[in-house]
Design a protein around this motif. Structure first.
Motif, mmCIF file in Angstrom:
data_model
loop_
_atom_site.group_PDB
_atom_site.id
_atom_site.type_symbol
_atom_site.label_atom_id
_atom_site.label_comp_id
_atom_site.label_asym_id
_atom_site.label_seq_id
_atom_site.Cartn_x
_atom_site.Cartn_y
_atom_site.Cartn_z
ATOM 1 N N ILE A 255 -25.477 -77.637 -13.824
ATOM 2 C CA ILE A 255 -24.905 -78.968 -13.531
ATOM 3 C C ILE A 255 -24.939 -79.203 -12.023
ATOM 4 O O ILE A 255 -24.596 -78.315 -11.243
ATOM 5 N N ASP A 256 -25.347 -80.402 -11.640
ATOM 6 C CA ASP A 256 -25.512 -80.704 -10.226
ATOM 7 C C ASP A 256 -24.204 -81.226 -9.607
ATOM 8 O O ASP A 256 -24.017 -82.429 -9.451
ATOM 9 N N ALA A 257 -23.267 -80.329 -9.319
ATOM 10 C CA ALA A 257 -22.001 -80.743 -8.689
ATOM 11 C C ALA A 257 -21.413 -79.532 -7.983
ATOM 12 O O ALA A 257 -21.639 -78.397 -8.430
ATOM 13 N N SER A 258 -20.653 -79.765 -6.894
ATOM 14 C CA SER A 258 -20.216 -78.584 -6.149
ATOM 15 C C SER A 258 -19.141 -77.787 -6.907
ATOM 16 O O SER A 258 -19.089 -76.572 -6.817
ATOM 17 N N TRP A 259 -18.295 -78.476 -7.712
ATOM 18 C CA TRP A 259 -17.320 -77.702 -8.519
ATOM 19 C C TRP A 259 -18.064 -76.771 -9.453
ATOM 20 O O TRP A 259 -17.665 -75.635 -9.705
ATOM 21 N N ALA A 260 -19.228 -77.271 -9.966
ATOM 22 C CA ALA A 260 -19.980 -76.471 -10.940
ATOM 23 C C ALA A 260 -20.564 -75.236 -10.257
ATOM 24 O O ALA A 260 -20.645 -74.158 -10.863
ATOM 25 N N PHE A 261 -20.950 -75.374 -8.998
ATOM 26 C CA PHE A 261 -21.547 -74.247 -8.281
ATOM 27 C C PHE A 261 -20.554 -73.079 -8.189
ATOM 28 O O PHE A 261 -20.855 -71.954 -8.585
ATOM 29 N N PHE A 262 -19.345 -73.395 -7.710
ATOM 30 C CA PHE A 262 -18.370 -72.299 -7.538
ATOM 31 C C PHE A 262 -17.856 -71.777 -8.891
ATOM 32 O O PHE A 262 -17.656 -70.579 -9.066
ATOM 33 N N THR A 263 -17.652 -72.693 -9.844
ATOM 34 C CA THR A 263 -17.190 -72.243 -11.163
ATOM 35 C C THR A 263 -18.250 -71.340 -11.793
ATOM 36 O O THR A 263 -17.933 -70.285 -12.368
ATOM 37 N N GLY A 264 -19.510 -71.779 -11.674
ATOM 38 C CA GLY A 264 -20.609 -70.995 -12.258
ATOM 39 C C GLY A 264 -20.650 -69.597 -11.670
ATOM 40 O O GLY A 264 -20.731 -68.601 -12.393
ATOM 41 N N LEU A 265 -20.564 -69.495 -10.342
ATOM 42 C CA LEU A 265 -20.615 -68.169 -9.710
ATOM 43 C C LEU A 265 -19.445 -67.302 -10.169
ATOM 44 O O LEU A 265 -19.606 -66.115 -10.455
ATOM 45 N N GLY A 266 -18.264 -67.927 -10.253
ATOM 46 C CA GLY A 266 -17.071 -67.184 -10.689
ATOM 47 C C GLY A 266 -17.281 -66.629 -12.097
ATOM 48 O O GLY A 266 -16.974 -65.460 -12.385
ATOM 49 N N LEU A 267 -17.829 -67.470 -12.979
ATOM 50 C CA LEU A 267 -18.053 -67.021 -14.359
ATOM 51 C C LEU A 267 -19.090 -65.890 -14.396
ATOM 52 O O LEU A 267 -18.958 -64.934 -15.163
ATOM 53 N N ILE A 268 -20.113 -66.002 -13.552
ATOM 54 C CA ILE A 268 -21.140 -64.940 -13.562
ATOM 55 C C ILE A 268 -20.543 -63.609 -13.084
ATOM 56 O O ILE A 268 -20.814 -62.555 -13.655
ATOM 57 N N ILE A 269 -19.696 -63.680 -12.062
ATOM 58 C CA ILE A 269 -19.042 -62.452 -11.589
ATOM 59 C C ILE A 269 -18.256 -61.804 -12.733
ATOM 60 O O ILE A 269 -18.359 -60.602 -12.990
ATOM 61 N N LEU A 270 -17.481 -62.638 -13.458
ATOM 62 C CA LEU A 270 -16.694 -62.104 -14.586
ATOM 63 C C LEU A 270 -17.599 -61.567 -15.690
ATOM 64 O O LEU A 270 -17.358 -60.492 -16.253
ATOM 65 N N GLY A 271 -18.649 -62.328 -15.987
ATOM 66 C CA GLY A 271 -19.533 -61.960 -17.098
ATOM 67 C C GLY A 271 -20.257 -60.655 -16.831
ATOM 68 O O GLY A 271 -20.284 -59.763 -17.687
ATOM 69 N N VAL A 272 -20.838 -60.518 -15.625
ATOM 70 C CA VAL A 272 -21.557 -59.275 -15.316
ATOM 71 C C VAL A 272 -20.565 -58.108 -15.317
ATOM 72 O O VAL A 272 -20.869 -57.018 -15.800
ATOM 73 N N GLY A 273 -19.365 -58.358 -14.788
ATOM 74 C CA GLY A 273 -18.347 -57.303 -14.762
ATOM 75 C C GLY A 273 -18.044 -56.774 -16.163
ATOM 76 O O GLY A 273 -17.815 -55.592 -16.363
ATOM 77 N N CYS A 274 -18.050 -57.675 -17.144
ATOM 78 C CA CYS A 274 -17.780 -57.239 -18.525
ATOM 79 C C CYS A 274 -19.006 -56.582 -19.141
ATOM 80 O O CYS A 274 -18.891 -55.629 -19.916
ATOM 81 N N LEU A 275 -20.185 -57.107 -18.821
ATOM 82 C CA LEU A 275 -21.378 -56.649 -19.547
ATOM 83 C C LEU A 275 -22.036 -55.406 -18.961
ATOM 84 O O LEU A 275 -22.298 -54.426 -19.665
ATOM 85 N N LYS A 276 -22.278 -55.442 -17.658
ATOM 86 C CA LYS A 276 -23.172 -54.438 -17.058
ATOM 87 C C LYS A 276 -22.712 -52.980 -17.234
ATOM 88 O O LYS A 276 -23.488 -52.147 -17.680
#
Ligand code: GLN
Length: 521
Positions: free
Chosen positions: A112-133
């Motif tokens: 999504i092209d919005a700055s809230w989406a950029f930071f939310t997306g990164l936050g979710l990826i940090i959480l997701g990789v932390g659970c998966l990797k």
């Protein structure tokens, strides 16, 4: 459990449990999404409003590097809570599933092209990789019984999946961005992760015996992590150590400026608390064997930090060096800088099996081939790769640009070193970690690689002050000496493992079918 489900779990493919290939493809897509997004992140942050791929965030390079450094570190640091969640509550299998879902949402949000989406997306990826990797890696270890010599090879195969994902991503995501813009590239990473999730859900039937929720039996003498941590109050010396570390962390935090002020302060405090927790886990372990093994795994993490601190120059200093000081013209065509990043993944695909076999043969001949020896040798081989970078700098100084082959040789050595060290470390952790802290230990391993990444970033920043030549020489000397030190201390360190790897040989010497029997029991 029905007989048929029991049988399906025991199915073999290429001499390994089919579950290995389910995890292979899940991780391949996860890494596709991770490396695809990573390839775009910094250039997207510094791209201006009139960029040819569409408007970027228009940040300065320094701002982008800072956020990138913290982001990559957090991605791996979150493996610690990810591991705890698996050990204590969900089990690895469900935590991986949760991580995969969060990652699909995270990459989808970045589209999504919005700055809230950029930071939310990164936050979710940090959480997701932390659970998966960390947990998917622990599950690979769980596919093999204790003493099964196929375990190291299983990790090497799994490692091929990781790099296949990375190679595909670095090849395709750039092309997609060039054609359809940034957010299509981020969206592509989301689709890749969705494929990973689908493979994982489909393959559950091959994973029946691994990564399950801790049972009531497991939990019987179990203490919560918080309670374990609070035990510190019963151990005055350890408590004082943690308090002193915390005070130093706060002091150290103030010596940095800007974002780094909070970043480093917070990081050091987190590490101090982790030291406290580790001391309490040590106290909690029942037998001396468990305690010693726990200790030697923790010590091996020092080698892990040194390894990744040097290796991760690939994304930073070596990347910039490639871009600005290397003659990249090949038969009249300018090879794009990101393609050099693909050399590592490409070499892994070519050499992974060869390196694994080489070590296995050495072991059969009764020569030293313990994990610690492989990890130390890998660090030395990788460090020697920097010798080619020293030549590259000399070439640049003499001729105004340096030849490409220096980078090719450097990455070749880095890859052989990585193959000797990284899959082996994963396997080592699964062999030695106390069962009830298995995922936490894997989380700590990834956190150590993340800290290495941060060290690499700091070294990159220092290159402005000291020059690349000094940094490359420094890295070569330090890594080789550190590797040699570990080899010199091999005997006492191996004593701490209490023969965890000794019985592997016997299984290998028995005929293959018996070896598989053992894994199927
Ligand atoms: N390149 C490997 C991967 O992506 C290792 C990364 C790491 O351990 N920091 O899994």
């Amino acid at each position: 459990m029905s007989t048929s489900t029991n049988l399906i779990h025991k199915k073999q493919l290429f001499g390994h449990p089919v579950g290995l290939f389910v995890l292979f493809f899940t991780e391949m897509w996860e890494r596709f999404s991770y490396y695809g997004m990573r390839a775009l992140l910094v250039i997207y942050m510094i791209a201006q409003a009139n960029d040819k791929n569409g408007p970027g965030l228009g940040w300065t390079e320094l701002e982008a590097y800072q956020l990138y450094g913290w982001y990559v570190m957090l991605v791996y640091l979150l493996s610690i809570p990810g591991g705890i969640l698996a050990d204590k509550v969900l089990g690895q299998k469900k935590t991986v599933m949760l991580g995969a879902i969060i990652l699909v949402l995270g990459h989808g949000t970045l589209a999504i092209d919005a700055s809230w989406a950029f930071f939310t997306g990164l936050g979710l990826i940090i959480l997701g990789v932390g659970c998966l990797k960390p947990n998917i890696s622990t599950m690979v270890g769980g596919l093999y019984e204790k003493g099964d010599i196929r375990r190291d090879k299983g990790f090497s195969i799994f490692y091929i999946g990781i790099n296949l994902g990375s190679l595909l991503a670095t090849t395709f995501v750039g092309l997609i961005v060039a054609k359809w813009g940034w957010h299509a590239g981020f969206g592509m990473a989301g689709i890749a992760m969705l494929l990973g999730l689908i493979v994982y859900v489909w393959g559950q039937k091959f994973l029946i015996h691994v990564g399950n929720k801790p049972t009531e039996e497991d939990k019987k003498d179990d203490v919560s992590i918080l309670k374990l941590f609070l035990n510190l109050f019963k151990f005055p010396i350890q408590l004082v150590i943690v308090i002193v570390l915390l005070a130093l962390s706060i002091y150290a935090g103030f010596t940095f400026e800007g974002v780094d002020h909070w970043g480093y302060g917070g990081l050091f405090m987190f590490l101090s608390l982790t030291v406290g927790l580790l001391m309490m886990i040590y106290q909690d372990l029942k037998s001396q064997i468990e305690k010693d093994r726990f200790l030697v795994v923790l010590l091996s993490f020092l080698l892990v930090i040194v390894f990744w601190g040097a290796f991760e120059q690939a994304g930073g200093l070596m990347n910039v060096y490639t871009n600005t000081k290397t003659d990249r013209i090949l038969f009249g065509w300018e090879v794009p800088t990101p393609m050099f990043q693909g050399l590592n993944a490409g070499f892994i695909l070519l050499f992974a099996v060869w390196v694994a076999n080489l070590w296995a043969k050495r072991k059969l001949k009764n020569k030293e081939a313990s994990s610690l020896f492989k990890m130390a040798s890998g660090t030395i081989i990788m460090g020697l790769g920097f010798v080619f970078m020293i030549f590259a700098v000399r070439d640049y100084e003499a001729n105004g640009s340096s030849a490409m082959y220096w980078l090719v040789f450097a990455y070749l050595f880095h890859t052989i070193g990585e193959l000797s060290s990284s899959p082996v470390s994963l396997s080592f952790v699964t062999k030695l970690a106390p069962a009830k802290y298995a995922s936490l230990m894997m989380g700590l391993y990834f956190a150590a690689t993340g800290l290495g990444g941060k060290v690499a970033g700091i070294l990159g920043e220092k290159s402005g002050e000291f020059g690349e030549y000094t940094i490359f020489i420094g890295i070569t000397i330090f890594t080789v000496l550190f590797g040699l030190l570990v080899i010199a201390l091999l005997k006492p360190l191996k004593r701490l493992t209490h023969g965890a790897e000794d019985d592997e040989k016997e299984i290998h010497l028995s005929d293959d079918n018996e070896g598989y029997e053992l894994a199927e029991r």
